[in-house]
Design a protein around this motif. Structure first.
Motif, short mmCIF file in Angstrom:
data_model
loop_
_atom_site.label_atom_id
_atom_site.label_comp_id
_atom_site.label_asym_id
_atom_site.label_seq_id
_atom_site.Cartn_x
_atom_site.Cartn_y
_atom_site.Cartn_z
N LYS A 102 40.09 46.39 29.70
CA LYS A 102 38.71 45.75 30.20
C LYS A 102 39.09 44.54 31.01
N ALA A 103 40.37 43.32 30.42
CA ALA A 103 40.83 42.38 31.54
C ALA A 103 40.82 42.93 32.74
N ILE A 105 40.01 45.60 34.36
CA ILE A 105 38.67 46.30 35.25
C ILE A 105 37.77 44.70 35.51
N GLU A 106 38.02 44.31 34.42
CA GLU A 106 37.56 42.98 35.20
C GLU A 106 37.75 42.01 36.28
N VAL A 107 39.41 41.79 36.17
CA VAL A 107 39.55 40.79 37.23
C VAL A 107 39.33 41.81 38.81
N GLN A 109 36.98 43.83 38.99
CA GLN A 109 35.56 43.98 39.77
C GLN A 109 35.64 42.64 40.60
N GLY A 110 35.87 41.37 40.02
CA GLY A 110 35.76 40.39 40.69
C GLY A 110 36.30 40.35 42.62
N VAL A 139 41.94 52.08 34.69
CA VAL A 139 41.61 50.96 35.73
C VAL A 139 41.00 51.64 37.07
N THR A 143 37.55 51.36 38.65
CA THR A 143 37.13 50.98 39.52
C THR A 143 37.37 51.34 41.50
#
Length: 279
Positions: A102-103, A105-107, A109-110, A139, A143
């Motif tokens: 999750k971490a 993917i967030e990086v 997607q940002g 990941v 993404t």
């Protein structure tokens, strides 16, 4: 801001002291998301790679680095945050893996660069081990971001496992061309696709690093090595005990009623038998 200050101080210091060489720097995009998938030889890998890149790289790190008490603990937490590490509790098995994914993917997607070690842990002997498909594959497929294979060279010689103080040797970094897996986007639950993606990335890393490839997980290899070392120590201890027991044995005694050779009454073969008069 903290990352910039850390990069300026630590990154510049690393480049000045160790002079790492780099090939393929042009393969890192100037902007936009990407996943940097690297082999893992040393604790220092997470410092040498960001030191040679202009952009921030985010890795996940165990939560203990961020939660230790006292002044030292706060300084350690500030350091790891400053160099772009994200805390993840790895003690929870499946839940820990999900948190790391999750971490990542967030990086991505940002729009950031997410660094990951597909082997899951450091190589115990310098060889390249089978990649774990869960983190990298999920990941990448969630993404659609490109995966850039990276090979760290000789970092295990700079800082061998268990050593705190590094040696002043020159490591290297080879950066491969981006791999596009966007055709599989949305298929992150298909374990066959995940395995195929991971194996392709590991093959590229192997070509870049020149490492011998071993088709088992590094965690399994570490366990096998530890068990072999334990068995070797046990065998050495047993051999030492046997040798000590042998050295402490009492001389063999003659059977009851027997007379040892060379003593009076032992017969005509004993020393001085020819000098005794006949009866």
């Amino acid at each position: 801001m903290i990352y910039g200050a850390m990069k300026l101080s630590i990154g510049s210091g690393l480049k000045l002291a160790f002079r790492p060489w780099v090939e393929g720097l042009e393969n890192i995009p100037a902007s936009g998301p990407a996943i940097l998938a690297s082999n893992h030889l040393s604790f220092s890998d997470s410092f040498f790679l960001p030191a040679v890149l202009d952009r921030k790289v985010t890795f996940v790190a165990k939560a203990e680095y961020f939660t230790s008490p006292g002044v030292k603990g706060r300084l350690t937490a500030a350091f790891f945050k400053g160099v772009g590490q994200l805390p993840v509790d790895r003690s929870g098995g499946r839940g820990a893996a999900e948190a790391a994914i999750k971490a990542g993917i967030e990086v991505v997607q940002g729009g950031g660069l997410f660094g990951i070690y597909p082997e899951g842990t450091r190589s115990p002997d310098g060889r390249l081990y089978r990649g774990k498909p869960g983190g990298l594959g999920r990941v990448a497929l969630a993404t659609g971001a490109p995966v850039i294979p990276i090979a760290m060279i000789d970092t295990e010689k700079v800082q061998p496992p268990g050593k705190v103080v590094p040696k002043l040797l020159r490591p290297g970094i080879r950066i491969g061309k981006p791999l596009d897996f966007s055709r599989y986007q949305g298929m992150e639950e298909d374990r066959y696709i995940l395995r195929s993606v991971t194996d392709e990335v590991m093959y590229e890393i192997m070509k870049l690093s020149g490492q011998e490839y071993v088709d088992i997980y590094a965690t399994v290899a570490k366990r096998q090595i530890a068990e072999a070392e334990k068995a070797e120590k046990a065998a050495a201890k047993a051999a030492e005990k046997a040798a000590k027991d042998r050295s402490g044995e009492a001389p063999a005694k003659a059977p009851d009623g027997a007379v040892e050779p060379g003593t009076p009454g032992a017969g005509s073969s004993g020393p001085g038998a020819q000098d005794r008069p006949a009866a």
